[in-house]
Design an enzyme around this catalytic site. Sequence first.
Site, PDB file in Angstrom:
ATOM      1  N   TRP A   1      -1.690  -1.733   7.314  1.00  0.00           N
ATOM      2  CA  TRP A   1      -1.757  -0.405   6.705  1.00  0.00           C
ATOM      3  C   TRP A   1      -3.044  -0.263   5.885  1.00  0.00           C
ATOM      4  CZ3 TRP A   1       1.667  -4.214   5.478  1.00  0.00           C
ATOM      5  CH2 TRP A   1       1.993  -4.489   4.150  1.00  0.00           C
ATOM      6  N   ASP A   2      -3.016  -0.092   4.573  1.00  0.00           N
ATOM      7  CA  ASP A   2      -4.227   0.221   3.801  1.00  0.00           C
ATOM      8  C   ASP A   2      -5.380  -0.699   4.197  1.00  0.00           C
ATOM      9  OD1 ASP A   2      -2.320   1.728   2.552  1.00  0.00           O
ATOM     10  OD2 ASP A   2      -2.758   1.055   0.537  1.00  0.00           O
TER      11      ASP A   2
ATOM     12  N   ALA B   1      -3.755  -2.925  -2.543  1.00  0.00           N
ATOM     13  CA  ALA B   1      -5.086  -2.507  -2.095  1.00  0.00           C
ATOM     14  C   ALA B   1      -6.187  -2.715  -3.131  1.00  0.00           C
ATOM     15  CB  ALA B   1      -5.053  -1.038  -1.673  1.00  0.00           C
TER      16      ALA B   1
ATOM     17  N   ARG C   1      -3.694   0.484 -10.237  1.00  0.00           N
ATOM     18  CA  ARG C   1      -4.005  -0.310  -9.055  1.00  0.00           C
ATOM     19  C   ARG C   1      -5.210   0.253  -8.305  1.00  0.00           C
ATOM     20  NH1 ARG C   1       1.409   1.874  -7.449  1.00  0.00           N
ATOM     21  NH2 ARG C   1       1.119   3.606  -5.990  1.00  0.00           N
ATOM     22  N   ASP C   2      -5.519  -0.393  -7.186  1.00  0.00           N
ATOM     23  CA  ASP C   2      -6.514   0.054  -6.206  1.00  0.00           C
ATOM     24  C   ASP C   2      -7.949   0.026  -6.736  1.00  0.00           C
ATOM     25  OD1 ASP C   2      -4.205   0.517  -4.812  1.00  0.00           O
ATOM     26  OD2 ASP C   2      -4.367   2.701  -4.821  1.00  0.00           O
TER      27      ASP C   2
ATOM     28  N   GLU D   1      -3.920   7.952  -5.113  1.00  0.00           N
ATOM     29  CA  GLU D   1      -4.108   6.588  -4.627  1.00  0.00           C
ATOM     30  C   GLU D   1      -5.529   6.323  -4.140  1.00  0.00           C
ATOM     31  OE1 GLU D   1      -0.451   4.478  -3.247  1.00  0.00           O
ATOM     32  OE2 GLU D   1      -0.347   6.264  -1.976  1.00  0.00           O
TER      33      GLU D   1
END
Length: 432
Positions: free
Chosen positions: A52-53, A123, A202-203, A275
Amino acid sequence: MNPTRTPVADGGQRGTSSWTREQAERIERRGDNVAPIIYPPENDPFPELHIWDTWFLRTRDGSLADLNGWRVAVSLTAPAELLPGKRHDVATLRYFYSADGKEWHRGGRVFEESEAFGSRQWAGSALYDDGDLYFYYTASGQKGEEELTYQQRLAVGHGGSVVADDEGVEFSGPFEHEILLTPDGDYYETEDQSRGMIYTFRDPWFFEDPETGKTHLLFEGNTPVPEGSDACGGDAAQQEFNGCIGLATSESGDPTDWEMQPPLVEGVCVNQELERPHVVVRDGQYYLFTPSHEHTFAPGLHGFDALYGFVADELEGEYRPLNDSGLVLANPANAPFQAYSWLAFRHREEILVHSFFNYYDLRGRSLDDVADLPESEQQRRFGGNFAPTVRLGVDGDETWVRGVLDYGHIPTEDEELEDPFEPERERPTGGY
């Protein structure tokens, strides 16, 4: 339209742009902002994995790194026999490499299982800096925990080594791992402060500004909104939707040394989850992109699983929502969850958008309904691999879909793309 400014708790003013409810109320699908329907590819190149990501190994200037003719993608992965809805619980960073941007080869894990922080890794981004490797990631939970927790910290694994030869690419450790940032409770909500259904910190996304030379880290967070605040007109239900796009700066340029800054954009009263924020600089404009979900919009607003975006004259400038609403690229109404986690990047003067093939053939079901399907159907209806790459037209504050490339197609630097058919564009103000 000039963005508003969000007051901080002490009554001062923070240099942060706001995505307002008035702007988000303009979100709508049009003929020029919807991706084509995705069908399962004839051959799944990695049937043993859910993928996915995804992000790319880049250099400081943002271009895709060239490792002896290979480009590298890093993805969140899980074993394909696992139910797709459980994949985030065991997410592992793996890498893939390609010479032509069409055929991707499977590499291994980025980190050894015992190396990284967290019970799983979410991620981030990846930097190749004159031979040095930096793999940024979200450390989620605590290593060795018996029950999953959702504590999130921005982390990096750096060091290691890479071999890139005629046979392919191989990364090896050991990597030195560091926790770079944790939420401060002032600019960015801590888990204890959270009142919403989703908590985010996050990210991490590495970005060196080509205009100023300053080094930054973008990330996803939530803006603290104390109970009893007058934000959102005092509507407590709306206040729980408080996503923001965070910023940290390295004054020295050291990719491991960061100082927290105010957010670039806040979505208080609008959306809880902005995101994987990232920036593409084109024609002197800073295009700030973020994927988000339909279910993370505040009550009274209707958005989609889609790519959203903003534009400013400088990184820390006043951001305007693209297309007046912020919507850049939506899934079609009859396949509303077919792709997610879009990543915009430049190919020459064009902006392309990578994503992963998500849930399809749901026949009107929501994502919450997927878990009620038989396990075999949950597996069948999850793509779990690279989606077709979308070509995005850009003109100032407006964007539109120009066309689509093959699954996971990332053109090489010298690859010429055919001129796409340009359909008549629909504008949010009613057309030409």
